[in-house]
Design a protein around this motif. Structure first.
Motif, PDB file in Angstrom:
ATOM      1  N   ALA A  40       9.461   9.229  14.729  1.00 20.59           N
ATOM      2  CA  ALA A  40       9.048   8.378  16.026  1.00 20.59           C
ATOM      3  C   ALA A  40       7.806   7.745  16.346  1.00 20.59           C
ATOM      4  N   LYS A  41       6.714   8.333  15.753  1.00 18.12           N
ATOM      5  CA  LYS A  41       5.465   7.788  15.634  1.00 18.12           C
ATOM      6  C   LYS A  41       4.992   6.587  14.556  1.00 18.12           C
ATOM      7  N   LEU A  42       5.975   6.516  13.594  1.00 23.43           N
ATOM      8  CA  LEU A  42       5.833   5.628  12.561  1.00 23.43           C
ATOM      9  C   LEU A  42       5.884   4.003  12.942  1.00 23.43           C
ATOM     10  N   PRO A  43       4.889   3.251  12.456  1.00 18.92           N
ATOM     11  CA  PRO A  43       5.039   1.753  12.898  1.00 18.92           C
ATOM     12  C   PRO A  43       6.139   1.259  12.291  1.00 18.92           C
ATOM     13  N   ALA A  82      -4.059   5.658   9.194  1.00 17.81           N
ATOM     14  CA  ALA A  82      -4.054   5.174   7.856  1.00 17.81           C
ATOM     15  C   ALA A  82      -3.537   3.914   7.734  1.00 17.81           C
ATOM     16  N   CYS A  83      -2.169   3.747   8.266  1.00 18.42           N
ATOM     17  CA  CYS A  83      -1.411   2.595   8.244  1.00 18.42           C
ATOM     18  C   CYS A  83      -2.024   1.505   9.051  1.00 18.42           C
ATOM     19  N   THR A 105       0.882  -5.874   3.948  1.00 14.64           N
ATOM     20  CA  THR A 105       2.129  -6.627   4.391  1.00 14.64           C
ATOM     21  C   THR A 105       3.390  -5.469   4.078  1.00 14.64           C
ATOM     22  N   GLU A 106       3.242  -4.641   3.367  1.00 15.95           N
ATOM     23  CA  GLU A 106       4.196  -3.424   3.100  1.00 15.95           C
ATOM     24  C   GLU A 106       3.389  -2.085   2.817  1.00 15.95           C
ATOM     25  N   ILE A 107       3.959  -1.076   3.514  1.00 16.45           N
ATOM     26  CA  ILE A 107       3.260   0.180   3.603  1.00 16.45           C
ATOM     27  C   ILE A 107       4.548   1.222   3.221  1.00 16.45           C
ATOM     28  N   VAL A 108       4.345   1.901   2.241  1.00 11.33           N
ATOM     29  CA  VAL A 108       5.296   2.923   1.827  1.00 11.33           C
ATOM     30  C   VAL A 108       4.536   4.380   2.027  1.00 11.33           C
ATOM     31  N   VAL A 120       0.869  -1.224   0.058  1.00  8.17           N
ATOM     32  CA  VAL A 120       0.037   0.055   0.024  1.00  8.17           C
ATOM     33  C   VAL A 120       0.874   1.201   0.008  1.00  8.17           C
ATOM     34  N   PHE A 121       0.377   2.294  -0.887  1.00  7.57           N
ATOM     35  CA  PHE A 121       1.184   3.553  -0.831  1.00  7.57           C
ATOM     36  C   PHE A 121       0.368   4.567  -0.223  1.00  7.57           C
ATOM     37  N   ILE A 122       0.885   5.457   0.610  1.00  2.89           N
ATOM     38  CA  ILE A 122       0.165   6.537   1.211  1.00  2.89           C
ATOM     39  C   ILE A 122       0.759   7.952   0.868  1.00  2.89           C
ATOM     40  N   SER A 123       0.012   8.566   0.275  1.00  3.53           N
ATOM     41  CA  SER A 123       0.748  10.017   0.311  1.00  3.53           C
ATOM     42  C   SER A 123       0.184  11.075   1.241  1.00  3.53           C
TER      43      SER A 123
END
Length: 268
Positions: free
Chosen positions: A69-72, A42-43, A52-55, A3-6
């Motif tokens: 620091a907050k990103l999974p 969203a993540c 399984t993968e998030i960019v 999954v891609f998130i902008s």
């Protein structure tokens, strides 16, 4: 599932004034956290749906906004600007199952967000094949170039409504609504819950209805706020200059439209 998130900021719940989006202003630190919290929600929703993968592409201003620091641990983050014409979508490719958008705002000239704009403050209107386009329009078509459907968007109510016009199957969460310089908004905590649940639901559906159809050819028209920007951009190869504040460019491939926007609107 990849999954891609902008992630942008001007459509974040509560944001009302430009000072809250500018890193050199004291209000920015608070709203940077809200931007990050919505992105993390969203993540989490994507993960719950089987990602399984998030960019993530940090896609506001300096592109160095999210609190890392907050990103999974399962997230990969793309920061700053590479210079690639994919701009806010840099890093996406055909291996992704879906594209998501957080903190998105409506296009220049609309009244659904006090911070509405298109790419820069120099653009009055940007049209693709005769339709006034938002940043989301450009980014959803960019994703479609790679065969990636746009599954979810969180942002102001006007942006959500327009997103559905381009991609009827997209899931949305309206974080706020503009009233002149004022907003009526979800609380940041309510937005986080709605985005997390909205993303999980969006990615758990058939995404075939979330892939906009690409046209056979494209006409780009850019109307600037002053003639100065139009004159400068008129020297781009193949660019027409039909009026003092207006540029026109045509191409078969949408990537050529993206490249023209990258050099004429964004510049160096």
């Amino acid at each position: 599932m990849k999954v891609f998130i902008s992630a942008d900021i001007e459509g974040t719940a509560g944001i009302t004034n430009w000072d809250e989006a500018r890193r050199d202003h004291r209000d920015y630190a608070e709203f940077r956290e809200y931007m990050t919290d919505e992105l993390v929600a969203a993540c989490e929703g994507a993960k719950a749906a089987g990602a399984t993968e998030i960019v993530v592409k940090d896609a506001h201003a300096s592109a160095r906004n999210l609190n890392l620091a907050k990103l999974p641990s399962y997230v990969r983050i793309i920061r700053a600007w590479s210079g690639h014409p994919d701009l806010m979508m840099f890093g996406i490719d055909s291996s992704f199952a879906a594209a998501l958008y957080t903190g998105y705002h409506n296009k220049a000239g609309t009244d659904t967000n006090p911070l509405a704009h298109t790419l820069t403050g120099t653009v009055s209107r940007l049209l693709i094949n005769g339709e006034v386009a938002s940043e989301y329009t450009l980014n959803a078509l960019c994703a479609a170039r790679y065969g990636v459907p746009s599954a979810f968007l969180a942002g102001d109510a006007g942006m959500c409504a327009e997103a559905k016009m381009l991609v009827p199957g997209i899931g949305t969460v309206a974080t706020s609504e503009g009233f002149g310089p004022a907003t009526s908004s979800l609380s940041p905590q309510a937005a986080v819950v709605a985005i997390r649940d909205g993303v999980e639901a969006a990615l758990s559906r058939d995404l075939k209805a979330c892939l906009p159809k690409l046209a056979d050819s494209y006409e780009l028209v850019i109307e600037f706020t002053t003639p100065i920007e139009a004159y400068r951009g008129s020297w781009y190869p193949g660019m027409e200059h039909p009026a003092a504040r207006t540029l026109r460019f045509t191409a078969k491939d949408f990537f050529d439209i993206q490249r023209a926007i990258r050099f004429v609107v964004i510049g160096s």
